[in-house]
Design a protein around this motif. Sequence first.
Motif, PDB file in Angstrom:
ATOM      1  N   ARG A  78      33.008  29.960  27.457  1.00 39.61           N
ATOM      2  CA  ARG A  78      32.270  31.167  27.840  1.00 39.61           C
ATOM      3  C   ARG A  78      32.155  31.269  29.359  1.00 39.61           C
TER       4      ARG A  78
ATOM      5  N   HIS B 299      30.674  34.359  37.070  1.00 40.86           N
ATOM      6  CA  HIS B 299      30.903  35.807  36.968  1.00 40.86           C
ATOM      7  C   HIS B 299      32.274  36.086  37.576  1.00 40.86           C
ATOM      8  N   ALA B 300      33.286  36.087  36.727  1.00 43.76           N
ATOM      9  CA  ALA B 300      34.658  36.237  37.186  1.00 43.76           C
ATOM     10  C   ALA B 300      34.938  37.686  37.588  1.00 43.76           C
TER      11      ALA B 300
ATOM     12  N   ARG C 146      37.482  39.256  36.803  1.00 39.00           N
ATOM     13  CA  ARG C 146      38.202  39.874  35.681  1.00 39.00           C
ATOM     14  C   ARG C 146      38.198  38.884  34.520  1.00 39.00           C
ATOM     15  N   TYR C 147      38.409  39.382  33.321  1.00 38.37           N
ATOM     16  CA  TYR C 147      38.544  38.538  32.134  1.00 38.37           C
ATOM     17  C   TYR C 147      39.757  38.995  31.345  1.00 38.37           C
ATOM     18  N   PRO C 148      40.457  38.048  30.684  1.00 31.72           N
ATOM     19  CA  PRO C 148      40.217  36.601  30.704  1.00 31.72           C
ATOM     20  C   PRO C 148      40.543  36.011  32.072  1.00 31.72           C
ATOM     21  N   PHE C 149      39.858  34.915  32.417  1.00 33.42           N
ATOM     22  CA  PHE C 149      39.986  34.306  33.736  1.00 33.42           C
ATOM     23  C   PHE C 149      40.560  32.903  33.590  1.00 33.42           C
TER      24      PHE C 149
ATOM     25  N   HIS D 135      32.877  31.880  39.948  1.00 33.47           N
ATOM     26  CA  HIS D 135      33.660  32.736  39.057  1.00 33.47           C
ATOM     27  C   HIS D 135      33.798  32.131  37.659  1.00 33.47           C
TER      28      HIS D 135
ATOM     29  N   ASP E  98      36.068  33.480  29.082  1.00 35.83           N
ATOM     30  CA  ASP E  98      35.939  34.887  28.710  1.00 35.83           C
ATOM     31  C   ASP E  98      34.768  35.004  27.742  1.00 35.83           C
TER      32      ASP E  98
ATOM     33  N   ALA F  79      40.327  35.324  25.023  1.00 37.75           N
ATOM     34  CA  ALA F  79      40.713  34.093  25.713  1.00 37.75           C
ATOM     35  C   ALA F  79      41.751  33.332  24.894  1.00 37.75           C
TER      36      ALA F  79
END
Length: 327
Positions: free
Chosen positions: A86, A91-92, A94-97, A107, A126, A132
Amino acid sequence: MKRLERAWYSGARWPGVLTPLEVLYKHVTARRRQAYQSGRRETWTSPVPVIVVGNITVGGTGKSPLTAWLGRWLEKQGWRPGIISRGYGGHAPRYPFYVNDTSDVAHAGDEPVMLAQQTQLPVVVDPDRPRAARKLIAAGCNILLSDDGLQHHALGRDIELVVVDGMRGFGNGRCLPAGPLREPLSRLQEVDAIISNGDLRPLDAVAQYSMSLIPSAWRHLNDGVCYSIEARPFDGRVHAIAGIGNPQRFFKTLETLGVAFDEHPLPDHHRFSAHDVRFADNRPVVMTAKDAVKCRPFANERCWSLDIEACPEPALIEWLSARLEKL
């Protein structure tokens, strides 16, 4: 929160005043799980095996070290494993990261970066775990490990492993917020295996195995160089900092290793700053591997982490091998 946690594990009676909130919590979580079981909410079934590693209590139990061990072990067995997380606390953009051992913890979150560092395996974070999973499968993974994924029912699973802290057990046996349980103890009757980190009384449930957490190396934060446990690279009394679910387990490990220290417990997933690792007496600072990935950007030459490895009992390895043959 610390006062409440102490009450859960000390037998205090006052958390009973939280019973109405516990009833509400159990109702909400049960309805959510039933929605997936009934098909009202979609559970995505992966074309490759998925192993969930989770727990039913809040706080640290040792599931991330077990996930790291599983990833390395599966790779040695010829699998191409990938790890899903998770990314709590991150706080990325973008996802999926996709995560590697140099990813920004802001991130990715601390545990995913630590897992990438310890395993050198593909790690993806994600909030949408099926997304993910698809990212990792597209990258060539043929088996997936879902770290802390027991309560995330959107992703189907082939094996559920629950890790329990043998030292603390299940506290007062009640659900949040009156107790430490994320799900009722009856949930243990449905998982595939319980893995106790330390001694735990036998349970009337599914297969039960044990593991231990073994100190493996002292790692210098500045350059990443590792030293054996026996060749301790610092002298004298140290400052021990721990921003994990159960800091006392880390401190007890240092005691076992004969390290003299002043303890500095911090909340789980603590947001470290340079101030946290600098002390006027300039003594060495020792921390957990999970904390180290957050402190690397501002660490000084006096900062060290203690790397820990999971060591499962042989019976667990035999059981896993047999289960994987059936997948």
